[in-house]
Design a protein around this motif. Structure first.
Motif, mmCIF file in Angstrom:
data_model
loop_
_atom_site.group_PDB
_atom_site.id
_atom_site.type_symbol
_atom_site.label_atom_id
_atom_site.label_comp_id
_atom_site.label_asym_id
_atom_site.label_seq_id
_atom_site.Cartn_x
_atom_site.Cartn_y
_atom_site.Cartn_z
ATOM 1 N N ILE B 161 -16.515 36.114 -69.707
ATOM 2 C CA ILE B 161 -16.755 37.515 -69.370
ATOM 3 C C ILE B 161 -15.672 38.413 -69.961
ATOM 4 O O ILE B 161 -15.523 39.567 -69.589
ATOM 5 N N MET B 162 -14.891 37.882 -70.888
ATOM 6 C CA MET B 162 -13.855 38.631 -71.611
ATOM 7 C C MET B 162 -12.859 39.331 -70.695
ATOM 8 O O MET B 162 -12.519 40.489 -70.882
ATOM 9 N N CYS B 163 -12.389 38.616 -69.705
ATOM 10 C CA CYS B 163 -11.418 39.220 -68.809
ATOM 11 C C CYS B 163 -10.016 39.132 -69.406
ATOM 12 O O CYS B 163 -9.093 39.787 -68.934
ATOM 13 N N PRO B 212 -11.891 32.964 -64.343
ATOM 14 C CA PRO B 212 -12.675 33.172 -63.110
ATOM 15 C C PRO B 212 -14.083 32.590 -63.202
ATOM 16 O O PRO B 212 -14.780 32.504 -62.206
ATOM 17 N N VAL B 213 -14.497 32.217 -64.404
ATOM 18 C CA VAL B 213 -15.828 31.634 -64.585
ATOM 19 C C VAL B 213 -15.684 30.260 -65.224
ATOM 20 O O VAL B 213 -14.588 29.729 -65.331
ATOM 21 N N GLY B 214 -16.781 29.694 -65.668
ATOM 22 C CA GLY B 214 -16.728 28.350 -66.236
ATOM 23 C C GLY B 214 -16.572 28.340 -67.743
ATOM 24 O O GLY B 214 -17.013 27.402 -68.396
ATOM 25 N N ALA B 215 -15.949 29.387 -68.298
ATOM 26 C CA ALA B 215 -15.821 29.442 -69.758
ATOM 27 C C ALA B 215 -14.775 28.458 -70.255
ATOM 28 O O ALA B 215 -14.978 27.770 -71.243
ATOM 29 N N LEU B 216 -13.640 28.403 -69.586
ATOM 30 C CA LEU B 216 -12.620 27.440 -69.965
ATOM 31 C C LEU B 216 -12.674 26.293 -68.976
ATOM 32 O O LEU B 216 -12.519 26.486 -67.775
HETATM 33 S S1 SF4 Z 1 -12.301 32.412 -71.276
HETATM 34 FE FE1 SF4 Z 1 -12.210 32.780 -69.062
HETATM 35 S S2 SF4 Z 1 -10.159 33.603 -68.744
HETATM 36 FE FE2 SF4 Z 1 -10.570 33.761 -70.917
HETATM 37 S S3 SF4 Z 1 -11.429 35.796 -71.201
HETATM 38 FE FE3 SF4 Z 1 -13.145 34.424 -70.929
HETATM 39 S S4 SF4 Z 1 -13.594 34.503 -68.766
HETATM 40 FE FE4 SF4 Z 1 -11.544 35.345 -69.021
#
Ligand code: SF4
Ligand code: SF4
Ligand code: SF4
Ligand code: SF4
Ligand code: FES
Lengths: 196, 537
Positions: B161-163, B212-216
């Motif tokens: 989610i590009m946080c 905060p999500v399952g991206a990493l």
């Molecule tokens: S990979 Fe995860 S921590 Fe990194 S920007 Fe995306 S959502 Fe945020």
């Protein structure tokens, strides 16, 4: 507490009533009324009862159009299962379009209460309860339906109601079918049988 | 000090504090993705928007700080004057939250069934609590392949989610700068600067905790059983003397995942990959000792505990007190070392006791935060020093070489145990050697009696870390059938040898250990708590 007693008088029967014939006739009328009606009793196991759609019997693991297992090992079913009888271990999927598939998928049929919660929880329509009700086994292990067994049940039931094909369903379905035929009858095996 | 109002709470707070932090302390939940207490706040996710009375639009509570307002700019509500007034759940805020959720989910895949974050995913939780329940987006979703960012970390860009929490972690905590945003707009994605510099700093897997999500996701945790199936237990990490606080997820007595637990004195929110993944070695690679063993005709044979105790009793009978010595372990808890010392003193009447250093290798320090990985790879090197006194094992080895010491009790625990040539020679000269160890190590080769020892996932007691902070260690897995906790071994052995230590459980041991150790005299067991206590004043 005072008890009140009601005394019943024996009714007086007239002559006809004393012969008991009208009562016997009335009973026979009921009996003969049922003679021409469709029978509900089936002569199991020569004949088999065919369950209606939606019957909740033995489970199966569905396959997709390409014959691949649909389950993605999300564990929704095992989380929903009130009897805690589903054990899943995941592995990497060999296919591009999904992440993981079950390496192991075991249902303990002796614990299962056939509630259908697993079916309801599954986001992939992968687990389904079939119409098969007369499955059996010799030892407890026969009732652990593993992934291969469940996929095999899909093959057995995919083309409609299992019991419509009478010849097929004449053979009792062994859950532990893989080993059931060629299992050696060893002393230990007999002992296992006698244990319960 | 500014006097503010958040929802129904009126509070006086220090100037310059973030509204989100204040609300959290008051027990008001404001949903947020990009803000993390240990990192800067770029206010890019907009999930934390709140209404500020008098402000032209909604304010991101993670980046809005409170200050005293000039007298003509105060907010008056019901005759009361405030420096600022915020509403966190008003209709406009709720509408904003719904829209942000819908926006974040536009390109989000329906991966939950095979996403390892499911069950502890903010996107799931917030969709449920603040979301709309449906999406109006009909177009094709953008997709990216998954990518390996480093040896332990995988990136599923589709779920991102590009946080930018991960990027800020590498910039502001480790200072290693591996990550960046590449491309722009809809194609924007997290990436490493170059393939030559993968995400492999010693803290790398921490990005999977803060995502905060399952991206990493952690390579180690990929496709493991679902997170809600675990029993979570708290302890401290024993892979080095930093003693990071951890929570351990176990299922059927197996460890599946270790995550850092917040402790601002010790490890902040982080832990190193070595400690996080170290359980694999114990669980899969090491042939653990599970029963006591006694050497008969040159071979170590498994025996019962009774037989092992008897073998020790008989073996030591013929030596004078000055000929018996002990080497304590930096892998043992303070309690175990204290009991070992008592055992030597009461049962063997020997005060020749020292401690080993354990494995050491290079320390590592994060560039932009105080996080440090200690060079001592044993969990309790500093505790052993405090409890045993500053006596190193070299003295004893020397005495063995000179045949002044003929019998030795060596408590091991080191998976990387190596012996120097001098030590080998010395051990050969010994007439009787008792070894307590976790595996068949180089020392057990010379042992007459071997007792199975426990590792730091099985121990109960206290460790003292490199900054002299004393913390509780809790067992996270149960011992295998025949094993005994090491404190119990010392108690039982002392009893067998006729010098009872007078303990039946570990609680009193902790109390006496603290009272009789000069460095810990001022500490009571109740003072230690979940965050530990600094032992140096
Ligand atoms: S990979 Fe995860 S921590 Fe990194 S920007 Fe995306 S959502 Fe945020
Ligand atoms: S039918 Fe019910 S009890 Fe049986 S496996 Fe499914 S959820 Fe569990
Ligand atoms: S059967 Fe369905 S619910 Fe169960 S693991 Fe497979 S996909 Fe998930
Ligand atoms: S990141 Fe969260 S919402 Fe997205 S697929 Fe994973 S669990 Fe589901
Ligand atoms: S948490 Fe405030 S904008 Fe992301």
């Amino acid at each position: 507490m005072a008890t009140s007693v009601k005394v019943l008088k024996r009714p007086k029967l007239n002559l006809l009533e004393q012969t008991y014939l009208p009562q016997v006739m009335a009973g026979l009328v009921t009996t003969f009324k049922h003679v021409p009606q469709v029978k509900d009793t089936v002569s199991y196991p020569e004949e088999k009862w065919i369950p209606r759609d939606g019957y909740r019997g033995l489970h199966r693991l569905n396959k997709d159009e390409d014959g691949r297992i649909k389950c993605v090992a999300c564990e929704m079913c095992s989380s929903a299962c009130p009897a805690h009888c589903i054990t899943i271990e995941a592995e990497v999927s060999p296919w591009e379009d999904r992440e993981k598939i079950p390496k192991r998928y075991d249902i303990d049929l002796l614990r299962c209460i056939f509630c259908g919660m697993c079916e309801e929880a599954c986001p992939e329509d992968a687990i389904e309860l079939t119409e098969i009700y007369d499955f059996c086994g010799y030892i407890r292990e026969d009732f652990i339906a593993d992934k291969d067994t469940l996929l095999h049940i899909y093959d057995l039931t995919a083309d409609g109601n299992y019991y419509r094909d009478l010849e097929r369903s004449q053979k009792l379905f062994f859950t532990g079918h893989k080993g059931a035929e060629d299992r050696e009858v060893s002393p230990e095996y007999t002992r296992n049988l006698l244990k319960w | 000090m500014p006097f503010i109002k958040i929802d129904d709470h009126e509070i006086e707070v220090d100037a310059g504090r973030r509204v989100l932090d204040i609300a959290t302390e008051l027990g008001i939940k404001i949903p947020h993705y990009c803000y993390h207490q240990a990192l800067s706040s770029p206010a890019n996710c907009r999930m934390c928007l709140v209404e500020q009375v008098g402000a032209p639009k909604l304010m991101p509570s993670c980046a809005t700080r409170v200050f005293p307002a000039p007298p003509n700019r105060k907010t008056t509500i019901d005759g009361k004057e405030y420096d600022a007034v915020f509403y966190t759940a008003s209709p406009v805020v709720k509408e904003a939250q719904e829209s942000i959720m819908e926006f974040l989910l536009i390109n989000h895949p329906l991966d939950c069934p095979w996403c390892d974050q499911a069950g502890e995913c903010r996107l799931q939780d917030y969709s449920y609590e603040y979301g709309k329940g449906h999406s109006r987006y009909k177009e094709e979703k953008r997709t990216f392949p998954k990518k390996k960012l480093g040896p332990n970390v995988l990136l599923y860009t589709n779920r991102c989610i590009m946080c930018t929490r991960c990027i800020r972690f590498c910039e502001e905590i480790t200072g290693t700068d591996e990550l960046m945003v590449s491309e722009r707009g809809g194609k924007a994605q997290i990436d490493i600067y170059s393939e030559d510099k993968p995400l492999d700093n010693p803290l790398a897997t921490c990005v999977t905790d803060i995502c905060p999500v399952g991206a990493l996701v952690s390579q180690d945790f990929l496709y493991k059983p679902r997170v809600w199936n675990y029993t979570r237990k708290e302890s401290v990490c024993g892979m080095c003397a930093s003693n990071c606080n951890i929570s351990v997820d176990t299922k059927q007595n197996l460890i599946y995942r270790i995550k850092p637990r917040e402790n601002q004195q010790v490890n902040s929110f982080w832990m190193c990959d070595n400690g996080r993944l170290g359980y694999n070695r114990w669980q899969n690679d090491v042939d653990r000792l599970e029963t006591p063993m006694v050497r008969r005709n040159g071979h170590l044979e498994p025996v019962s505990w009774e037989e092992a105790y008897d073998a020790i009793k008989n073996g030591l009978k013929s030596f004078r007190n000055t000929e018996i010595a002990g080497i304590a372990s930096p892998y043992s808890t303070n309690e175990e070392n204290y009991l070992f010392q008592k055992l030597m003193a009461n049962a063997f009447k020997s005060d020749q006791i020292s401690y080993a250093t354990g494995a050491t290798w290079e320390a590592w320090e994060a560039k932009k935060s105080p996080f440090k990985i200690s060079e001592f790879k044993s969990p309790n090197y500093f505790g052993a020093k405090d409890v045993i006194g500053n006596r190193h094992k070299g003295e004893i080895i020397e005495k063995i070489s000179k045949i002044q010491v003929k019998a030795l009790y060596w408590v091991g625990g080191n998976l990387d145990q190596r012996l120097t040539d001098g030590e080998r020679d010395a051990l050969q000269k010994l007439q009787f050697l008792v070894v307590q160890d976790v595996w068949l190590s180089p020392i057990t080769e010379y042992a007459n009696v071997v007792l199975p020892a426990t590792n730091y996932y099985e121990k109960e007691g206290t460790f003292t870390n490199a900054s002299h902070i004393l913390q509780w260690v809790h067992p996270v897995v149960n011992l295998m059938d025949d094993m005994k906790p090491e404190w119990l071994i010392f108690i039982e052995l002392a009893k067998r040898l006729g010098g009872s230590l007078g303990y039946t459980d570990i609680k009193n041991v902790t109390r006496d250990m603290l009272a009789n150790t000069p460095a810990y005299k001022h500490i009571k067991p109740a003072d230690i708590g979940s965050q530990g206590i600094q032992t140096r004043r």
